[in-house]
Design an enzyme around this catalytic site. Structure first.
Site, short mmCIF file in Angstrom:
data_model
loop_
_atom_site.label_atom_id
_atom_site.label_comp_id
_atom_site.label_asym_id
_atom_site.label_seq_id
_atom_site.Cartn_x
_atom_site.Cartn_y
_atom_site.Cartn_z
CG ASP A 405 -1.91 1.05 1.31
OD1 ASP A 405 -1.71 2.09 0.65
OD2 ASP A 405 -2.90 0.87 2.03
CG HIS A 406 2.97 4.19 -3.16
ND1 HIS A 406 3.92 4.79 -2.35
CD2 HIS A 406 3.51 4.13 -4.40
CE1 HIS A 406 4.98 5.08 -3.08
NE2 HIS A 406 4.76 4.69 -4.32
#
Lengths: 432, 83
Positions: A405-406
């Site tokens: 998850d950026h």
């Protein structure tokens, strides 16, 4: 007082069906006991309780579907129990007898032959089996003694049950007193029990086909939410597995067949250790912020033989020995496929690992399971040409991937994790 | 304990049935790969080996797994050892 509520057995669960209570008011339970079976869209889960005490009230009946958080039962915790006696008297489950051997008290003693009441041993035995009061039976034997035939006579008509029917009823949990017998003299036959099953079967909350559809919907909802909300980034690396596999083969040569370790367990161990080194991947994204988890609870994606998958957790995977991890993994696969997972196993994985190695797939980029922030993908181990130090050789190679998850981490952090995983697998003997 | 090939075959299928309930003697090709026909993964296969070990007391080292790929292979392997 402790309030036992419908637990959240996975981030995508909104409600559950109480499919069975394993306790009743008055029962004593201790922390960790399985007290109920809850049916979710994905599976039947054995739900543990997280307090010790005495069950006071059961507020949701079997078969009801209620939202997560609904009060299911109340428990008088230790200390309170004496002050608040359980309303339902439960003489049968009275406190267990003292541990001193009291052989006399264990088998139900034969009723003492009261004056004028005589009976044959076979009659007494049969009467006990059938729960018949001998005093109420008219004896036809010598001096009015009750014989075996008298006892059989005294059985109420509906109690005449063919042995096959009795076994069947016991297996199916059918109350025989509610079955109308159609056999000779009103005896209950196998067909009668079968007839009694049908209406009960209709009450089954979810038929297998619906279960498959419900699981599909649950997976669809979680995966759609993931792709809608989570900005994934993806990384992959190839890892030379020759040292790890050679070490494992040597290790397994020393182990009995029951204690053998699969490469999958070694990989899980290495993943858990790498996660402890590299923060930012293990935890949850909640309310716009990353909440790291100190413990690594590895969700392991396990496919079901009829389709669908469940990702229950191996708790504290980083702290467990390889043998413990393997035993956990074996148990988890078995319980997942048998549909008997525990609530603590499904509720809180902090990251998921998917291993498609057995299907021959080399590379898998997974979809993160919200609210987790990363997913590790492991492919099959294949022999490949491997160049090292100017030399070319054939080596077993694993492609490990990371979907992350950026919002919670950047590619640099993810790359550090994969590098740590590689390094740990080059020295498997040093894994703690 | 001497087992006939028929006994062995029955034992092998009863162990298999615990792992892949849909497996039945009629539908499995005894000469073909078990893992492919029954979609067994490495955990299933390990449970299969453990099951055979429990029933027959045969030690099956990992290095011999490749000889257990089909029903015929399993029966030949066990036939030489289960006694």
């Amino acid at each position: 007082m402790y309030e036992f509520r419908m637990p959240s057995l996975g981030a995508d669960m909104e409600a559950g069906i109480l499919s069975k209570w394993l306790v009743q008011p008055g029962d004593r339970v201790k922390r960790g006991d399985v007290v109920a079976i809850i049916e979710t869209e994905k599976s039947d889960i054995e739900v543990e309780i997280f307090a010790s005490g005495q069950v006071e009230k059961i507020l949701v009946e079997k078969g009801q579907k209620v939202p997560v958080g609904t009060l299911l039962a109340t428990l008088a915790t230790n200390g309170e129990a004496a002050a608040a006696p359980a309303p339902a008297p439960k003489p049968v489950a009275a406190p267990p007898p003292p541990p001193t051997p009291v052989p006399v008290a264990t088998p139900a003693p034969p009723p003492p032959p009261a004056a004028g009441l005589r009976s044959s041993p076979a009659a007494r035995k049969r009467a006990r089996e059938l729960g018949i009061d001998l005093a109420a039976v008219t004896g036809s034997g010598p001096s009015g003694a009750v014989t075996l035939a008298d006892v059989e006579e005294a059985v109420p008509a509906h109690q005449h049950v063919h042995p096959v029917a009795r076994n069947m009823a016991a297996e199916l949990g059918i109350d025989l007193s509610k079955v109308t017998g159609t056999g000779i003299g009103g005896a209950v036959t196998k067909a009668d029990v079968e007839a009694a099953v049908r209406p009960a079967a209709l009450e089954e909350p979810v038929a297998p086909r619906d279960r498959a559809a419900a699981m599909r919907r649950a997976i669809a909802a979680a995966m759609a939410r993931s792709k809608r909300e989570i900005p994934h980034y993806y990384l992959a690396t190839e890892i030379d597995m020759s040292r790890a596999l050679a070490w494992l083969a040597e290790e397994n040569r020393r182990r009995s067949v029951e204690e053998r370790i699969l490469p999958a367990a070694l990989l899980l161990k290495a993943v858990a250790c790498a996660l402890r080194e590299v923060p930012g991947l293990n935890g949850f994204w909640v309310d716009g912020a990353f909440q790291p988890s100190a413990a690594v609870h590895l969700g392991v994606a396990i496919s079901l033989r009829g389709g669908g998958l469940i990702a229950p957790a191996i708790h504290d995977a980083g702290r467990k020995s390889l043998g413990e991890l393997m035993a956990d993994l074996r148990g988890l696969v078995q319980r997942t496929r048998a549909g008997s997972l525990r609530s603590s196993e499904v509720s809180d994985p902090t990251i998921t690992v998917t291993n498609l190695g057995d299907q021959g797939v080399e590379t898998v980029f997974g979809v993160i399971y919200p609210p987790q922030v990363a997913l590790v993908g492991l492919g099959t181990i294949v022999e490949r040409p491997w160049a090292k130090d100017g030399m070319l050789a054939a080596r077993p190679v694993l492609t490990a991937t990371l979907s992350a998850d950026h919002r919670a981490s950047d590619g640099h952090r993810g790359a550090t994790f994969l590098a740590a995983l590689d390094r740990l697998l080059q020295a498997p003997e040093k894994l703690p | 304990m001497i087992q006939t090939a028929e006994d062995l075959r029955a034992t092998v299928f009863s162990v298999l049935a615990e792992i892949a309930p849909e497996a039945d003697a009629a539908s499995v090709d005894a000469a073909e790969s078990l893992r492919e026909q029954l979609d067994l993964d490495s955990m299933d296969f390990l449970n299969f080996v453990i099951g055979l070990h429990k029933r027959l007391g045969v030690e099956i080292p990992e290095s011999d797994y490749s000889r257990l790929s089909s029903i015929n292979g399993v029966i030949a392997y066990l036939g030489a050892r289960a006694r």
